[in-house]
Design a protein around this motif. Sequence first.
Motif, short mmCIF file in Angstrom:
data_model
loop_
_atom_site.label_atom_id
_atom_site.label_comp_id
_atom_site.label_asym_id
_atom_site.label_seq_id
_atom_site.Cartn_x
_atom_site.Cartn_y
_atom_site.Cartn_z
N GLY A 1 0.81 -1.22 0.00
CA GLY A 1 0.00 0.00 0.00
C GLY A 1 0.84 1.26 0.00
N LEU A 2 1.91 1.26 0.78
CA LEU A 2 2.80 2.42 0.84
C LEU A 2 3.49 2.66 -0.50
CD1 LEU A 2 4.39 1.83 4.36
CD2 LEU A 2 3.07 3.84 3.67
N PHE A 3 3.90 1.58 -1.16
CA PHE A 3 4.55 1.74 -2.46
C PHE A 3 3.58 2.30 -3.50
CE2 PHE A 3 8.22 0.05 -0.74
CZ PHE A 3 9.21 -0.24 -1.67
N HIS A 4 2.33 1.84 -3.48
CA HIS A 4 1.33 2.39 -4.39
C HIS A 4 1.09 3.87 -4.09
CE1 HIS A 4 0.26 -1.75 -5.59
NE2 HIS A 4 -0.28 -1.17 -6.64
N SER A 5 1.04 4.21 -2.82
CA SER A 5 0.83 5.60 -2.44
C SER A 5 1.97 6.48 -2.96
CB SER A 5 0.73 5.72 -0.92
OG SER A 5 0.53 7.06 -0.52
N ALA A 6 3.21 5.99 -2.81
CA ALA A 6 4.37 6.75 -3.29
C ALA A 6 4.35 6.87 -4.81
CB ALA A 6 5.66 6.06 -2.83
N ARG A 7 4.00 5.80 -5.51
CA ARG A 7 3.91 5.87 -6.98
C ARG A 7 2.85 6.89 -7.39
NH1 ARG A 7 3.78 0.07 -6.55
NH2 ARG A 7 5.86 -0.82 -6.91
N GLY A 8 1.73 6.89 -6.68
CA GLY A 8 0.68 7.86 -6.97
C GLY A 8 1.17 9.29 -6.77
N ASP A 9 1.93 9.51 -5.71
CA ASP A 9 2.47 10.86 -5.45
C ASP A 9 3.39 11.30 -6.58
OD1 ASP A 9 1.10 10.82 -3.08
OD2 ASP A 9 2.87 10.38 -1.83
N ILE A 10 4.22 10.38 -7.08
CA ILE A 10 5.14 10.71 -8.17
C ILE A 10 4.36 11.03 -9.44
CG2 ILE A 10 6.98 9.80 -9.64
CD1 ILE A 10 7.79 8.03 -7.20
N LEU A 11 3.33 10.24 -9.72
CA LEU A 11 2.51 10.50 -10.91
C LEU A 11 1.78 11.83 -10.79
CD1 LEU A 11 1.09 6.89 -11.34
CD2 LEU A 11 2.52 8.10 -13.00
N LEU A 12 1.28 12.12 -9.59
CA LEU A 12 0.57 13.38 -9.38
C LEU A 12 1.51 14.57 -9.56
CD1 LEU A 12 -2.15 14.63 -8.68
CD2 LEU A 12 -1.52 14.48 -6.26
N ALA B 1 -5.70 6.00 -10.37
CA ALA B 1 -5.73 4.54 -10.48
C ALA B 1 -4.74 3.89 -9.52
CB ALA B 1 -5.43 4.12 -11.92
N THR B 2 -3.60 4.51 -9.35
CA THR B 2 -2.57 3.95 -8.47
C THR B 2 -2.99 4.06 -7.01
OG1 THR B 2 -0.86 4.58 -10.07
CG2 THR B 2 -0.12 4.05 -7.85
N TYR B 3 -3.58 5.18 -6.64
CA TYR B 3 -4.09 5.34 -5.27
C TYR B 3 -5.19 4.31 -4.99
CZ TYR B 3 -1.75 9.90 -4.79
OH TYR B 3 -0.83 10.90 -4.70
N ALA B 4 -6.05 4.09 -5.96
CA ALA B 4 -7.14 3.12 -5.79
C ALA B 4 -6.57 1.71 -5.59
CB ALA B 4 -8.07 3.15 -6.99
N ALA B 5 -5.53 1.38 -6.36
CA ALA B 5 -4.89 0.07 -6.21
C ALA B 5 -4.25 -0.04 -4.84
CB ALA B 5 -3.85 -0.13 -7.31
N GLU C 1 -6.94 5.79 5.21
CA GLU C 1 -7.57 7.11 5.29
C GLU C 1 -6.83 8.12 4.43
OE1 GLU C 1 -10.30 10.00 6.21
OE2 GLU C 1 -10.38 7.82 6.47
N SER C 2 -5.50 8.03 4.43
CA SER C 2 -4.69 8.93 3.61
C SER C 2 -4.98 8.73 2.13
CB SER C 2 -3.20 8.69 3.88
OG SER C 2 -2.39 9.41 2.98
N LEU C 3 -5.09 7.47 1.71
CA LEU C 3 -5.37 7.17 0.31
C LEU C 3 -6.78 7.63 -0.07
CD1 LEU C 3 -3.65 3.68 0.12
CD2 LEU C 3 -3.01 5.70 -1.22
N ARG C 4 -7.73 7.48 0.84
CA ARG C 4 -9.10 7.95 0.57
C ARG C 4 -9.12 9.47 0.34
NH1 ARG C 4 -10.63 4.52 4.98
NH2 ARG C 4 -11.63 2.60 4.26
N LEU C 5 -8.37 10.19 1.19
CA LEU C 5 -8.31 11.64 1.06
C LEU C 5 -7.66 12.04 -0.27
CD1 LEU C 5 -7.22 12.62 4.69
CD2 LEU C 5 -9.44 13.03 3.61
N LYS C 6 -6.64 11.31 -0.68
CA LYS C 6 -6.00 11.62 -1.97
C LYS C 6 -6.96 11.37 -3.13
CE LYS C 6 -1.27 10.70 -0.41
NZ LYS C 6 -0.05 9.86 -0.53
N LEU C 7 -7.74 10.30 -3.02
CA LEU C 7 -8.72 10.02 -4.08
C LEU C 7 -9.81 11.09 -4.10
CD1 LEU C 7 -9.03 6.14 -3.70
CD2 LEU C 7 -8.24 7.38 -5.72
#
Length: 209
Positions: free
Chosen positions: A161-172, A182-186, A198-204
């Motif tokens: 989950g943390l790696f997906h969150s970091a990838r999402g941050d880089i894409l953003l 899509a990465t945050y959702a994954a 909760e952090s990922l929900r807020l980002k979405l």
Amino acid sequence: MAAYDLEEQEQLATLKAWWKQYSNLVIGTVTLALLMLAAWNGWRWYQRTQALEASSLYESLQAAARTNDVKAARDAAGTILEKYSGTAYAPLAALVSAKVNHQAGELKTARAQLQWAVDHARQEDMRSIARLRLAMVMMDEGAFDEATKTIEAKPAEGFEGLFHSARGDILLAQKKRADARATYAAGLEKATDPQLRESLRLKLEMLGE
């Protein structure tokens, strides 16, 4: 009585013959065993000494980190990585010092120390933590491709989950909003920690979902 003496003499003669034939082997084997025991005890003593010295330096590093003394933190960490790289304190020192340097804007130093932890940490979870932080430093530098490549490696169990969150941050950061969503959702599907979820929900939600 004479027969008994003769039997003893025969046994003694047999023992002498055996000793003459195998004495060098026996002495060599015993000597080797003693040397191996001495080497093992010496190695254990060396490891204990190294750990104690590294522990003392690590305490100094933590004290420097608490007061944001960048130079003291860098010096303590440098000594640990140079002289006590085989101890468990080395990757911890790299992470702590990298954090201090990152906060001080010393991104090059922080990056080098995190890369050291990625390359040398023995525990998989420690390497995953170092990869995550290294990717974030690279993102701050604008090195998005390098940051993405850093976290392409399979993470330790529980870090998905943390790696997906970091990838999402880089894409953003690259303004790739759809890919980031899509990465945050994954990541939300993989995450088990309540705070991370909760952090990922807020980002979405921020991205309109």
